[in-house]
Design an enzyme around this catalytic site. Structure first.
Site, PDB file in Angstrom:
ATOM      1  N   ASP A  90      43.026  46.199  -4.099  1.00 21.63           N
ATOM      2  CA  ASP A  90      43.804  45.233  -4.897  1.00 21.63           C
ATOM      3  C   ASP A  90      43.118  43.874  -4.925  1.00 21.63           C
ATOM      4  OD1 ASP A  90      45.784  47.141  -5.473  1.00 21.63           O
ATOM      5  OD2 ASP A  90      46.694  46.810  -3.513  1.00 21.63           O
ATOM      6  N   LYS A  99      50.843  47.894  -5.646  1.00 23.29           N
ATOM      7  CA  LYS A  99      49.575  47.488  -6.265  1.00 23.29           C
ATOM      8  C   LYS A  99      49.748  46.278  -7.174  1.00 23.29           C
ATOM      9  CE  LYS A  99      47.512  52.012  -5.867  1.00 23.29           C
ATOM     10  NZ  LYS A  99      47.001  51.728  -4.523  1.00 23.29           N
ATOM     11  N   LEU A 144      33.329  51.970  -4.216  1.00 21.89           N
ATOM     12  CA  LEU A 144      32.816  52.989  -3.290  1.00 21.89           C
ATOM     13  C   LEU A 144      33.179  52.665  -1.848  1.00 21.89           C
ATOM     14  CD1 LEU A 144      29.216  53.277  -4.860  1.00 21.89           C
ATOM     15  CD2 LEU A 144      31.218  54.673  -5.401  1.00 21.89           C
ATOM     16  N   ASP A 147      56.060  47.908   2.183  1.00 24.95           N
ATOM     17  CA  ASP A 147      55.171  48.842   2.884  1.00 24.95           C
ATOM     18  C   ASP A 147      55.609  49.003   4.341  1.00 24.95           C
ATOM     19  OD1 ASP A 147      53.679  48.883   0.569  1.00 24.95           O
ATOM     20  OD2 ASP A 147      51.941  47.848   1.411  1.00 24.95           O
ATOM     21  N   ASN A 168      56.371  47.010  -3.907  1.00 26.98           N
ATOM     22  CA  ASN A 168      56.860  47.925  -2.866  1.00 26.98           C
ATOM     23  C   ASN A 168      56.976  47.209  -1.535  1.00 26.98           C
ATOM     24  OD1 ASN A 168      56.524  50.144  -4.643  1.00 26.98           O
ATOM     25  ND2 ASN A 168      54.403  50.428  -3.964  1.00 26.98           N
ATOM     26  N   GLU A 227      51.327  52.344 -11.161  1.00 31.68           N
ATOM     27  CA  GLU A 227      52.514  52.638 -10.342  1.00 31.68           C
ATOM     28  C   GLU A 227      53.806  52.368 -11.112  1.00 31.68           C
ATOM     29  OE1 GLU A 227      50.970  52.374  -5.735  1.00 31.68           O
ATOM     30  OE2 GLU A 227      52.062  50.656  -6.542  1.00 31.68           O
TER      31      GLU A 227
END
Ligand code: RIB
Length: 316
Positions: A262, A41, A231, A14, A12, A143
């Site tokens: 990533d 990703k 997390l 961005d 992609n 994706e």
């Protein structure tokens, strides 16, 4: 010998704007100047893996537009083999609209463009039928269409490659195909994705470690031998046949979390592929994610192996 890694996934462009706080539905918030840079990703994980020392082949689809030209150049500049990256006529490349809050939290809206045309037949034609051709590790995300991810996972497993799935973004409510989770050796999810896969209501981040290790273990029962739940700034938990473990993460000044996950996935896949123990691999992956979070952008922010080594060395 360097790890040989194949990434099957999205590419992609961005477009990112930093704002004082994320807008609520119906609200307009003014931010800084727009920043444009390569992302997706799949592309991010491929670039991260190359910077971290792996030999990388990318499998994906671009549109025949200026973004596609730039996205391909971003891969080849890192020494990534782009021979299985196709260009689709009359199609736009994937585009991500990203809003980043001052503390690094973000929202992403995707226009998948060419990524959604990566069907199983296209996958076969791009890879001459051999996705995992002499790969040690195959790294997948969500994706690109699910049947394509499943086909790649099946083949990676059959070829004896370590099969790693970053189940992001989840395609919607409802479980992932059971066969996909059974075809995967390593599953990487964040808290929201872990809850989604287990059919739990969305959970606030920052829960207790024992909740997350229990959930990682529950996810293992769906098929993957190793499950890692990221997390954010609090590190990660993981579980494999030897039991659960917790990695507290690295205190850094985060400015943009885009690309941090990533970097984490690429580093974890490389370390596990090279046979490092799970605890050491998760720690390295947290360090890679932490470095990425200190810089703005996706591919622009991804760390090198030397940067990860130096954060590890500086943090007892
Ligand atoms: O993981 C971050 C990536 O998600 C961004 O680069 C954006 O393109 C979206 O795919």
């Amino acid at each position: 010998m360097d790890e040989r890694l194949v990434v099957v996934g999205s590419l992609n462009m961005d477009l990112s704007v930093t704002v004082p706080r994320l807008p609520r539905p119906g609200e307009t918030v003014s931010g800084a100047d727009v920043v444009r840079g390569p992302g997706g990703k799949g592309g991010n994980q491929a670039v991260a893996a190359a910077r971290l020392g792996a030999r990388v082949r990318m499998v994906g689809l671009l549109g025949d537009d200026a973004h596609g030209v730039e996205l391909r150049a971003a891969l080849t500049a890192e020494g990534i083999d782009d021979s299985a990256v196709g260009t689709l006529p009359d199609t736009a490349s994937g585009l991500a609209l990203i809003v980043v809050q001052h503390d690094g939290e973000n929202t992403i809206t995707l226009s998948p463009g060419a990524n959604h045309h990566l069907d199983e037949a296209t996958l076969r034609s791009l890879t001459e039928g051999l996705v995992a051709n002499s790969a040690d590790t195959v790294l997948l995300q969500l994706e690109v269409p699910l049947p394509t991810v499943l086909a790649a996972a099946r083949e990676a497993r059959a070829a004896g490659a370590l099969t790693v799935l970053n189940a992001a973004p989840l395609p919607g409510p409802g479980p992932l195909p059971a066969e996909l989770l059974r075809a995967v050796d390593v599953l990487i999810v964040n808290e929201t994705e872990a809850a989604g896969l287990l059919g739990l209501p969305d959970v606030p981040s920052g829960g207790r470690d024992e909740d997350w290790t229990a959930r990682a273990d529950q996810l293992r029962r769906l098929g993957p031998g190793t499950v890692v739940v990221t997390l954010g700034a609090a590190g990660a938990v993981a579980a494999d046949a030897r039991g659960p473990l917790t990695e507290p993460g690295f205190p850094v000044d985060a400015v943009d979390a885009v690309g941090a996950g990533d970097a984490f996935c690429a580093q974890l896949a490389i370390a596990l592929g090279l046979g490092s123990p799970l605890a050491e691999s998760v720690r390295r992956a947290c360090a890679a994610g932490a470095v990425a979070a200190t810089r703005r952008g996706a591919q622009n922010a991804l760390p090198t192996r030397a940067e990860v080594d130096s954060l590890l060395a500086a943090t007892p």
